[in-house]
Design an enzyme around this catalytic site. Sequence first.
Site, short mmCIF file in Angstrom:
data_model
loop_
_atom_site.label_atom_id
_atom_site.label_comp_id
_atom_site.label_asym_id
_atom_site.label_seq_id
_atom_site.Cartn_x
_atom_site.Cartn_y
_atom_site.Cartn_z
N HIS A 197 0.61 10.27 -1.25
CA HIS A 197 1.30 8.99 -1.03
C HIS A 197 0.66 7.97 -1.98
CE1 HIS A 197 2.19 5.25 1.20
NE2 HIS A 197 3.11 5.92 1.87
N LYS A 231 1.88 4.98 13.35
CA LYS A 231 2.61 6.25 13.27
C LYS A 231 2.27 7.14 14.46
CE LYS A 231 2.31 6.27 8.20
NZ LYS A 231 3.62 5.89 7.71
N ASP A 274 -6.43 11.77 3.76
CA ASP A 274 -5.36 10.90 4.22
C ASP A 274 -4.69 11.62 5.39
OD1 ASP A 274 -2.94 9.73 4.75
OD2 ASP A 274 -2.34 9.50 2.65
N GLN A 330 -0.27 11.41 8.40
CA GLN A 330 0.80 12.23 8.97
C GLN A 330 0.29 13.38 9.84
OE1 GLN A 330 3.88 11.37 8.89
NE2 GLN A 330 3.87 9.84 7.26
N CYS A 350 7.33 6.63 -1.14
CA CYS A 350 6.02 6.28 -1.70
C CYS A 350 5.34 7.51 -2.31
CB CYS A 350 5.11 5.64 -0.67
SG CYS A 350 5.77 4.13 0.00
N1 PLP Z 1 -0.36 8.23 3.56
C1 PLP Z 1 0.69 8.89 4.02
C2 PLP Z 1 0.75 10.38 3.88
C3 PLP Z 1 1.74 8.19 4.62
O1 PLP Z 1 2.80 8.85 5.08
C4 PLP Z 1 1.65 6.79 4.74
C5 PLP Z 1 2.75 6.00 5.32
O2 PLP Z 1 3.90 6.29 5.16
C6 PLP Z 1 0.51 6.14 4.25
C7 PLP Z 1 -0.47 6.89 3.67
C8 PLP Z 1 0.35 4.66 4.34
O3 PLP Z 1 0.23 4.28 5.66
P1 PLP Z 1 0.27 2.73 6.09
O4 PLP Z 1 1.53 2.18 5.49
O5 PLP Z 1 0.29 2.77 7.56
O6 PLP Z 1 -0.94 2.10 5.52
#
Ligand code: PLP
Length: 417
Positions: A122, A225, A199, A202, A365
């Site tokens: 992401h 989430k 990260d 998910q 993203c």
């Molecule tokens: N990393 C992953 C794999 C994500 O799916 C997301 C959000 O869609 C993020 C990071 C970023 O999360 P946040 O927008 O809650 O900071």
Amino acid sequence: MALGPHVRDDFPLLQRHIHGRRLVYLDSAATSQKPRAVLDALLRYYQESNANVHRGIYRIAEEATAAYEAARATVAAFLGAGRPEEVVFTRGTTEALNLVAATWGRTRVGPGDEIVLTEMEHHSNIVPWQLVAAERGARLRYVPVTDEGRLDLEAFDRLLGPRTRIVAVTHQSNVLGTVNPIPRIAERAHAAGAVVVVDAAQSVPHQPVDVRALGADFLAFSGHKMLGPTGTGGLWARYELLEAMPPYHGGGEMIALVEPDRSTYKAPPHKFEAGTPNIADSIALGAAVDYLRAIGLEAVAAHERELTAYTLERLREVPGVRVLGPLDLRDRGGAISFTMDVAHPHDVAQVLDGEGIAVRAGHHCAQLLHRRFGLAASARASLHLYNTTDDIDALVAGLYLVRRVFGRAPHPAADPR
Ligand code: PLP
């Protein structure tokens, strides 16, 4: 299906109708819906205990502080952390990753050093490292993704070297659903002398996650989430690492002593929580974790596995649908991205919206990953514990409608391959 219909009633928003149809919410990878227990916790805090934390010596301030720190302990136990102080509350995964990059990254990465990322990250696990690399003269290296949507682990092994300082990798792809073998990755990264940043945006909401078993050094997650409020989430890190890191933001509450030219700081996690934190929402995140634990993450994962299998099977029936990512349920979760030959993903999402079905369309993203598959965008249906086979049946009926609306001829921009 074990959970879906039984828990749906706990989520007030899921009772809504959109365009006269029952709302079918299939965008939990973007943000999850919130159970009543979380909404109640928010209201209760504001109605009964609203006060600033860590400062007041009166009754409701003590209650607020106790509830805030109890939420931290709840989250820490949920992640298998050694102690509550290993959890720093942040606004979510993005802020947690930026925190690591700006503190550990900027102080431990030098000219010529390497940061290993993957093509399936992401943007929030790419851009902070680009900033560090540009500032420190370091180099970014990317682990390629195979045609099946898995990391090329042999290529990963070859990328590791004496200059590797950091390996930053997603636990579960928000596009492909792929669950990456973090223990194996961490073992090789540690052998090369690098730290591992995971990260887990998910994975934490959908499967049991134990930071120690993963072998991670840092792990970022988003509360919104995992049924918690927006603006919540955090960073877990080994305590020794947090102790060794400089602060991220400066301000009130993170200091021990302030002098004209310098200050000393509190111990972690407070060193990293400058200013008034997101008190109410973090307390409600604790309520979300209590809710998830009462159901059990094993049960959540089993439900989503069954529903993912059903979704993949039903999508196979629809002509012109191409699913991205692994089809083997052993290494994927319930984020299911796809393209359609007759329509652009935005058109797919718009037709589905007319049927009361919420899916995401775009690059999610993850532009590098879409480029890897020759795409600019995809549509994504993503599942959570409240989804049901009825939701998937509605999705599939909606996709047949897309075919009727856009005709049988493939759309030139739908899937360029
Ligand atoms: N990393 C992953 C794999 C994500 O799916 C997301 C959000 O869609 C993020 C990071 C970023 O999360 P946040 O927008 O809650 O900071």
